[in-house]
Write an enzyme that holds these catalytic residues in place. Structure first.
Site, PDB file in Angstrom:
ATOM      1  N   ASP A 150       0.862  -1.178   0.000  1.00  0.00           N
ATOM      2  CA  ASP A 150       0.000   0.000   0.000  1.00  0.00           C
ATOM      3  C   ASP A 150       0.897   1.226   0.000  1.00  0.00           C
ATOM      4  OD1 ASP A 150      -3.255   0.298   0.811  1.00  0.00           O
ATOM      5  OD2 ASP A 150      -2.043   2.109   0.976  1.00  0.00           O
TER       6      ASP A 150
ATOM      7  N   ASP B 283       3.825   2.817  -4.291  1.00  0.00           N
ATOM      8  CA  ASP B 283       2.978   3.740  -5.037  1.00  0.00           C
ATOM      9  C   ASP B 283       2.749   3.109  -6.405  1.00  0.00           C
ATOM     10  OD1 ASP B 283       1.857   5.738  -6.568  1.00  0.00           O
ATOM     11  OD2 ASP B 283       3.285   7.297  -5.974  1.00  0.00           O
ATOM     12  N   VAL B 284       1.520   2.666  -6.674  1.00  0.00           N
ATOM     13  CA  VAL B 284       1.254   1.907  -7.893  1.00  0.00           C
ATOM     14  C   VAL B 284       1.321   2.760  -9.148  1.00  0.00           C
ATOM     15  CG1 VAL B 284      -0.126   0.155  -6.719  1.00  0.00           C
ATOM     16  CG2 VAL B 284      -1.259   2.190  -7.680  1.00  0.00           C
TER      17      VAL B 284
ATOM     18  N   ASN C 235      -5.777  -4.749  -6.538  1.00  0.00           N
ATOM     19  CA  ASN C 235      -6.917  -4.123  -5.873  1.00  0.00           C
ATOM     20  C   ASN C 235      -6.888  -2.593  -5.927  1.00  0.00           C
ATOM     21  OD1 ASN C 235      -9.266  -4.208  -3.911  1.00  0.00           O
ATOM     22  ND2 ASN C 235      -7.766  -3.109  -2.658  1.00  0.00           N
TER      23      ASN C 235
ATOM     24  N   TYR D 253     -14.328   7.197 -13.338  1.00  0.00           N
ATOM     25  CA  TYR D 253     -14.219   5.917 -12.622  1.00  0.00           C
ATOM     26  C   TYR D 253     -14.816   4.777 -13.442  1.00  0.00           C
ATOM     27  CZ  TYR D 253     -14.605   2.609  -8.717  1.00  0.00           C
ATOM     28  OH  TYR D 253     -14.520   1.505  -7.896  1.00  0.00           O
TER      29      TYR D 253
ATOM     30  N   LYS E 295     -12.891   1.486 -14.865  1.00  0.00           N
ATOM     31  CA  LYS E 295     -13.293   0.124 -14.504  1.00  0.00           C
ATOM     32  C   LYS E 295     -13.715  -0.685 -15.730  1.00  0.00           C
ATOM     33  CE  LYS E 295     -12.614   0.107 -10.037  1.00  0.00           C
ATOM     34  NZ  LYS E 295     -11.572  -0.760  -9.429  1.00  0.00           N
TER      35      LYS E 295
ATOM     36  N   ALA F 160     -19.823  -2.260  -1.623  1.00  0.00           N
ATOM     37  CA  ALA F 160     -19.258  -2.926  -0.444  1.00  0.00           C
ATOM     38  C   ALA F 160     -18.925  -1.854   0.583  1.00  0.00           C
ATOM     39  CB  ALA F 160     -18.016  -3.733  -0.816  1.00  0.00           C
TER      40      ALA F 160
END
Length: 261
Positions: free
Chosen positions: A49, A77-78, A104, A169, A173, A202
């Protein structure tokens, strides 16, 4: 009517002795839930993370709640390819082989198209979609070399369904879904499977902080069960896709949703 939350699942050793890497696993969301479920199912886990303090706290919580060895951690850091490459190298050094990668990482937000800035658009696409490409590019050669491996990506029902204020977003996705299918086609001949989940709603504390009560109430009305999913209910499906029980599935996007048609 609200359908009650079912009992938390009993572990079945679905990932016994498997090595699992989970991105965006700090905090209280789906990433943490799937990391915990992987540990409960017997996996050796490495969580990553961007938030170093929360990442360490998440690892400690998993060890305490599951009664397992503390998961390895890596601050990543992705959006930085160098960080991703270091995460991969750390996982290989830690485990020798990466059996499962749970992608994720994602970033949301709300903005109407006419008000959306380039920066808002770019940031959501960078974290949610481009990072998936970079992570997959980094880890696939490791799995190809082993002629085995599984990736599970986190998409969203918004990749299929429209919602005002979510164009960036939803586009990201939808891209996750398409990327999942295309990468799975390339990986199949190497014995590697790639699938995705598409949750609807969720609930976790961070989502409650960044979403208005009015919007959450409206989203809940769309759910046939009259409630949001628990994060571990989404994680259950990710664990299934990571396990050998889904051995004939690749390139699939599995909804985790009770949304009304």
């Amino acid at each position: 009517m609200t359908v009650p939350v079912p009992p938390y699942p009993e572990p079945r050793n679905l990932l016994k002795e498997k090595s699992v890497v989970v991105t965006a696993a700090a905090g209280t969301g789906i990433g943490y839930a799937v990391a915990k479920r992987a540990a409960e199912e017997g996996a050796r886990v490495l969580i990553s993370d961007f938030h170093e303090r929360r990442l360490g706290e998440a690892a400690n919580r998993i060890a305490d709640e599951v009664g397992c060895e503390r998961p390895a951690t890596f601050v990543c850091d992705v959006t930085q390819q160098g960080h991703i490459d270091q995460l991969r190298d750390t996982a290989v050094e830690q485990f020798g082989q990466v059996d499962v990668l749970i992608n994720n990482a994602g970033l949301g937000g709300e903005a109407n198209i006419v008000d959306m800035t380039d920066e808002q658009w770019d940031r959501v696409l960078e974290v949610t979609l481009t990072s998936l490409f970079r992570m997959t590019r980094a880890f696939l050669p490791v799995m190809f070399g082993a002629k085995s491996g599984v990736m599970v990506n986190n998409a969203s029902v918004l990749g299929w369904r429209a919602q005002k204020g979510q164009a960036h977003y939803a586009a990201a996705k939808a891209g996750v879904m398409a990327f999942t299918r295309c990468s799975a086609a390339e990986a199949a001949e190497h014995g590697v499977r790639i699938n995705a989940v598409a949750p609807s709603l969720a609930m976790h504390p961070f989502l409650a902080k960044v979403t208005t009560e009015e919007m959450l109430a409206d989203l809940v009305k769309k759910e046939a069960y009259g409630r949001p999913a628990e994060v571990w209910e989404v994680a259950n499906v990710m664990i299934f896709l990571a396990s050998d029980l889904s051995s004939y599935m690749t390139g699939e996007v599995v909804p985790v949703s009770s949304q009304r048609a």
